[in-house]
Design a protein around this motif. Structure first.
Motif, PDB file in Angstrom:
ATOM      1  N   ARG A 150      27.597  38.123  42.229  1.00 34.95           N
ATOM      2  CA  ARG A 150      27.335  36.478  41.715  1.00 34.95           C
ATOM      3  C   ARG A 150      28.330  36.086  40.552  1.00 34.95           C
ATOM      4  NH1 ARG A 150      22.931  33.838  40.084  1.00 34.95           N
ATOM      5  NH2 ARG A 150      23.089  35.031  38.116  1.00 34.95           N
ATOM      6  N   ASP A 151      28.140  36.784  39.266  1.00 40.87           N
ATOM      7  CA  ASP A 151      28.789  36.406  38.119  1.00 40.87           C
ATOM      8  C   ASP A 151      30.262  36.484  38.335  1.00 40.87           C
ATOM      9  OD1 ASP A 151      26.138  35.993  37.179  1.00 40.87           O
ATOM     10  OD2 ASP A 151      26.109  37.858  35.967  1.00 40.87           O
ATOM     11  N   LEU A 152      30.638  37.171  39.255  1.00 42.86           N
ATOM     12  CA  LEU A 152      32.061  37.453  39.289  1.00 42.86           C
ATOM     13  C   LEU A 152      32.588  36.349  40.098  1.00 42.86           C
ATOM     14  CD1 LEU A 152      32.895  41.372  40.052  1.00 42.86           C
ATOM     15  CD2 LEU A 152      33.413  39.812  37.978  1.00 42.86           C
ATOM     16  N   ALA A 153      31.891  35.855  41.035  1.00 40.77           N
ATOM     17  CA  ALA A 153      32.293  34.742  42.050  1.00 40.77           C
ATOM     18  C   ALA A 153      32.147  33.548  41.039  1.00 40.77           C
ATOM     19  CB  ALA A 153      31.457  34.792  43.012  1.00 40.77           C
ATOM     20  N   GLN A 154      31.267  33.425  40.341  1.00 36.67           N
ATOM     21  CA  GLN A 154      31.098  32.286  39.346  1.00 36.67           C
ATOM     22  C   GLN A 154      32.395  32.231  38.509  1.00 36.67           C
ATOM     23  OE1 GLN A 154      28.676  29.894  39.287  1.00 36.67           O
ATOM     24  NE2 GLN A 154      30.113  28.636  37.841  1.00 36.67           N
ATOM     25  N   VAL A 155      32.816  33.189  37.864  1.00 38.02           N
ATOM     26  CA  VAL A 155      34.006  33.136  36.917  1.00 38.02           C
ATOM     27  C   VAL A 155      35.238  32.797  37.942  1.00 38.02           C
ATOM     28  CG1 VAL A 155      35.422  34.809  35.714  1.00 38.02           C
ATOM     29  CG2 VAL A 155      33.010  34.955  35.361  1.00 38.02           C
ATOM     30  N   ALA A 156      35.374  33.497  38.890  1.00 36.64           N
ATOM     31  CA  ALA A 156      36.658  33.065  39.810  1.00 36.64           C
ATOM     32  C   ALA A 156      36.587  31.511  40.056  1.00 36.64           C
ATOM     33  CB  ALA A 156      36.492  33.829  40.962  1.00 36.64           C
ATOM     34  N   LEU A 157      35.526  31.151  40.227  1.00 30.96           N
ATOM     35  CA  LEU A 157      35.633  29.721  40.430  1.00 30.96           C
ATOM     36  C   LEU A 157      36.006  28.831  39.183  1.00 30.96           C
ATOM     37  CD1 LEU A 157      34.872  26.991  42.476  1.00 30.96           C
ATOM     38  CD2 LEU A 157      32.379  27.372  41.769  1.00 30.96           C
ATOM     39  N   GLU A 158      35.390  29.331  38.241  1.00 29.10           N
ATOM     40  CA  GLU A 158      35.596  28.543  36.805  1.00 29.10           C
ATOM     41  C   GLU A 158      36.965  28.671  36.405  1.00 29.10           C
ATOM     42  OE1 GLU A 158      33.084  30.219  34.014  1.00 29.10           O
ATOM     43  OE2 GLU A 158      31.196  29.329  34.707  1.00 29.10           O
ATOM     44  N   ARG A 159      37.866  29.619  36.915  1.00 25.78           N
ATOM     45  CA  ARG A 159      39.086  29.837  36.496  1.00 25.78           C
ATOM     46  C   ARG A 159      40.050  28.701  37.230  1.00 25.78           C
ATOM     47  NH1 ARG A 159      39.740  36.467  36.519  1.00 25.78           N
ATOM     48  NH2 ARG A 159      39.023  36.852  34.212  1.00 25.78           N
ATOM     49  N   ARG A 160      39.490  28.043  38.291  1.00 23.36           N
ATOM     50  CA  ARG A 160      39.918  27.115  38.911  1.00 23.36           C
ATOM     51  C   ARG A 160      40.182  25.732  38.193  1.00 23.36           C
ATOM     52  NH1 ARG A 160      42.898  30.308  42.213  1.00 23.36           N
ATOM     53  NH2 ARG A 160      43.257  28.456  43.574  1.00 23.36           N
ATOM     54  N   PHE A 161      39.352  25.804  37.174  1.00 22.15           N
ATOM     55  CA  PHE A 161      39.449  24.576  36.296  1.00 22.15           C
ATOM     56  C   PHE A 161      39.990  24.819  35.113  1.00 22.15           C
ATOM     57  CE2 PHE A 161      36.200  24.240  39.569  1.00 22.15           C
ATOM     58  CZ  PHE A 161      36.465  22.946  39.963  1.00 22.15           C
ATOM     59  N   ILE A 162      40.947  24.180  34.310  1.00 24.55           N
ATOM     60  CA  ILE A 162      41.709  24.316  33.199  1.00 24.55           C
ATOM     61  C   ILE A 162      40.870  23.391  32.096  1.00 24.55           C
ATOM     62  CG2 ILE A 162      43.729  24.328  31.760  1.00 24.55           C
ATOM     63  CD1 ILE A 162      45.072  25.244  34.295  1.00 24.55           C
ATOM     64  N   ASN A 163      40.145  23.882  31.202  1.00 22.79           N
ATOM     65  CA  ASN A 163      39.497  23.082  30.261  1.00 22.79           C
ATOM     66  C   ASN A 163      39.978  22.833  28.931  1.00 22.79           C
ATOM     67  OD1 ASN A 163      37.753  22.403  32.412  1.00 22.79           O
ATOM     68  ND2 ASN A 163      36.339  24.078  31.986  1.00 22.79           N
ATOM     69  N   ALA A 164      39.939  22.252  28.146  1.00 27.11           N
ATOM     70  CA  ALA A 164      40.326  22.053  26.692  1.00 27.11           C
ATOM     71  C   ALA A 164      39.543  22.777  25.798  1.00 27.11           C
ATOM     72  CB  ALA A 164      40.450  20.484  25.935  1.00 27.11           C
ATOM     73  N   PRO A 165      40.123  23.892  25.148  1.00 28.29           N
ATOM     74  CA  PRO A 165      39.399  24.689  24.221  1.00 28.29           C
ATOM     75  C   PRO A 165      38.907  24.247  22.980  1.00 28.29           C
ATOM     76  CG  PRO A 165      41.863  25.493  24.277  1.00 28.29           C
ATOM     77  CD  PRO A 165      41.560  24.175  25.235  1.00 28.29           C
TER      78      PRO A 165
END
Length: 368
Positions: A154-169
């Motif tokens: 579940r955590d890996l799927a969450q990370v994969a989804l977050e990588r679809r969004f580019i946020n300002a660091p």
């Protein structure tokens, strides 16, 4: 006019010394004992100290306090761009979105599996606490492992989804982008740049002769080429540890505030620093003499002449800064040094009083 005044003062000193010498000769008389040493009239002034500062000027190039180029962490189709070039964005703001339906479904599926394994493990755990039914420990361990595995999936799927969004660091201004909705990008595609220009870092080269004189927190004046009247003060934040063997210089980096956001990364600046090289004894130019072993001055000590070797540091405003065995208040001889030798008896005339008389004399003549 200044040259004539200086010449007049020198003439007054010479005349006073001559008169003093003649008077001493008359007072001594021809019948004085040969062993009695004659005192030589000299003009001397108390030694003073002066701070030595050096102005260092250089050309520096600026960069943002933080500056990065943004790349996507995954490949995919761009479905949304949430910024325009030049916008100020805050840390965590979403700048770009990639198509994410597959990742959303994968996260949903992983969440369902996690919930299923959790229910199974809880059922076994409750059974083991009951006296009516006991589940083998191996079965409980297998259920526990399945639960942990489902949680990781579940955590890996969450990370994969977050990588679809580019946020300002971090907070800053975004630059120009060539990415539009519908474009397909990968991990080598530059999305945009992000600069934190709340302050700039200006890097410049300093000659190797200034090694050890520059330190962190030293003040720096920075001026743009477009506006020589506007100067911003910053401070040194880094000093390089190496000398460039080709340029014979070392790099220095200063931080300059940019509160009004008028400065830009990449601009060149005129950089100026006032370096304090220390406090040195200051003597008049006529006091410095030269011998076989180098420069020296004469000091009146207990009405006797003492020779003090010195090293010349720098000429400043009619005086010479020196290094030597001198102390505050030593009477340094300026006029009459031609007759000096070690230990000779002296009669000291205050050079400051002579200078005051020389300054007042032209005024007296003009009034008369």
């Amino acid at each position: 006019m200044r040259h004539n005044t200086c010449l007049f003062r020198h003439t007054v000193v010479v005349l006073l010394l001559s008169v003093a010498a003649c008077g001493e000769k008359t007072a001594t008389g021809e019948n004085d004992s040969p062993q009695r040493s004659r005192s030589v009239p000299v003009a001397a002034a108390p030694l003073s100290y002066q701070n030595l500062t050096t102005r260092l000027e250089a050309v520096g190039t600026s960069e943002a306090l933080k500056s990065i180029s943004l790349f996507p962490e995954a490949a995919g189709e761009v479905v949304a761009v949430h910024f325009k070039p030049g916008d100020f964005v805050k840390r965590g703001d979403t700048l770009l979105e990639l198509e994410s339906r597959d990742q959303e479904l994968a996260l949903e599926l992983a969440s369902v599996r996690l919930e299923e394994t959790r229910r199974l493990f809880d059922r076994y755990d409750r059974a083991n606490r009951s006296v009516d039914l006991t589940v083998p420990e191996t079965t409980v361990d297998t259920a526990r492992t399945a639960l942990e595995t489902a949680r990781i999936e579940r955590d890996l799927a969450q990370v994969a989804l977050e990588r679809r969004f580019i946020n300002a660091p971090f907070s800053g201004h975004v630059g120009i982008t060539d990415v539009e909705v519908g474009d397909r990008v990968d991990t080598t595609s530059v999305i945009t740049t992000l600069d934190d220009r709340s302050a700039l870092q200006v890097t410049f080269d300093a000659p190797e002769s200034f090694v050890g004189q520059l330190a962190v927190n030293d003040p720096v004046d920075v001026t743009t080429w477009r506006d020589s009247e506007s100067t911003v003060q910053g401070e040194v934040i880094e000093v390089d540890s190496r000398i460039n063997p080709v340029s014979r210089a070392f790099r220095v980096r200063a931080r300059v505030p940019n509160e009004g956001d008028e400065l830009r990364p990449g601009m060149s600046f005129r950089v100026a620093l006032l370096l304090d090289r220390g406090r040195f004894p200051a003597v008049s130019e006529v006091a410095v003499q030269w011998g076989a072993n180098g420069a020296f001055v004469w000091v009146a000590e207990d009405d006797k002449a003492r020779r003090v070797p010195v090293r010349l540091v720098e000429r400043v405003d009619g005086s010479i800064l020196v290094e030597g065995n001198l102390a505050q208040g030593d009477m340094v001889i300026g006029e009459g040094v031609q007759s000096m030798r070690e230990g000779i008896a002296l009669r000291v005339i205050d050079a400051r009083a002579v200078a005051r008389d020389a300054r007042d004399a032209p005024e007296t003549r003009s009034e008369s």
